[in-house]
Design an enzyme around this catalytic site. Structure first.
Site, PDB file in Angstrom:
ATOM      1  N   ARG A 185       3.056  40.487  10.757  1.00  9.60           N
ATOM      2  CA  ARG A 185       1.662  40.449  10.319  1.00  9.60           C
ATOM      3  C   ARG A 185       1.417  41.210   9.027  1.00  9.60           C
ATOM      4  NH1 ARG A 185       2.059  37.222  13.885  1.00  9.60           N
ATOM      5  NH2 ARG A 185       0.942  37.158  15.875  1.00  9.60           N
ATOM      6  N   LEU A 186       2.482  41.456   8.260  1.00  9.91           N
ATOM      7  CA  LEU A 186       2.297  42.114   6.975  1.00  9.91           C
ATOM      8  C   LEU A 186       2.172  41.017   5.905  1.00  9.91           C
ATOM      9  CD1 LEU A 186       2.066  45.111   6.284  1.00  9.91           C
ATOM     10  CD2 LEU A 186       4.454  45.056   5.549  1.00  9.91           C
TER      11      LEU A 186
END
Ligand SMILES: Cc1cc2nc3c(=O)[nH]c(=O)nc-3n(C[C@H](O)[C@H](O)[C@H](O)COP(=O)(O)O)c2cc1C
Length: 207
Positions: A185-186
């Site tokens: 989720r970066l």
């Protein structure tokens, strides 16, 4: 867990200065992907007093002038746009793990533009547009079918006039966001804001 991110990244050095050109690249990829409806976009509108609504419409053209879709000018979305032309669009291309968000101001396209697109629509879709008071309540499906049958009689040939209540809107954008899902989720996110003189400033956003 299914992998829901891309091995690739957005290289900021390769971003187009013009977000419409960046969009064109992304859209080209979406069109050659397995996405079944790459031109489907969520369209958010809001009433003048701030009650939002959202629905999916189809992108029918885009360029420097904006992003076009077609609809019924008497529909709730159209009434909201007439009262408050600020709208937002969102594309989600699932096979690519990508999202594009667009914000801007909607205005009706010229009648000639609507007519030109109208003429490309299949006969059945043109009849259906005439038959439907979009988003109004109807008692049953048979009522719609009856209306279609009447219209088939009224317009037996290929030539069906453009309904006065039907046509396009063009969303002139002043903000874009390009989003790519990345590991853990970066994500990569880049926002373009219009400077008002035809140029844009680009910023990376936190995931
Ligand atoms: C994939 C998809 C594409 C759609 N395309 C359009 C479209 O191009 N124009 C349109 O008026 N409605 C389209 N619709 C229907 C709208 O989502 C919506 O139901 C309808 O326009 C009424 O919206 P309103 O009551 O907010 O005005 C589409 C729906 C889906 C699921």
């Amino acid at each position: 867990l299914r992998k829901d991110w891309q091995e690739e990244a957005i290289d900021p050095a390769l971003l187009e200065a013009d977000p419409v050109e960046e969009f064109a690249k992304w859209y080209e990829r979406a069109q050659t992907s397995t996405d079944m409806l790459p031109n489907a976009m969520s369209l958010a509108t809001a009433t003048a007093d701030g009650r939002p609504s959202v629905r999916v419409v189809l992108l029918k053209g885009f360029g420097a002038e904006g992003f076009e879709f077609y609809t019924n000018y008497d529909s709730p979305k159209a009434h909201e746009i007439e009262a408050n032309p600020r709208v937002a669009l969102a594309f989600h291309w699932k096979p690519l793990f990508r999202q594009v968000r667009i914000e801007g101001v909607a205005e009706r396209v010229e009648d000639e533009t609507s007519r030109a697109y109208w003429e490309t629509r299949p006969r059945g879709s043109r009849i259906a547009a005439w038959a439907s008071a979009q988003s109004e309540v109807v008692g049953d499906y048979a009522t719609l079918e009856r209306r279609v049958a009447e219209l088939e009689q009224e317009y037996p040939g290929e030539s069906i006039p453009l309904p006065p209540f039907w046509g396009g809107y063009r969303v002139k954008p002043d903000r874009f966001e390009f989003w790519l899902s990345r590991e853990s989720r970066l994500h990569d996110r880049f926002r373009y804001d219009a400077n008002g003189d035809g140029t844009w400033r680009i910023a990376r956003l936190q995931p």
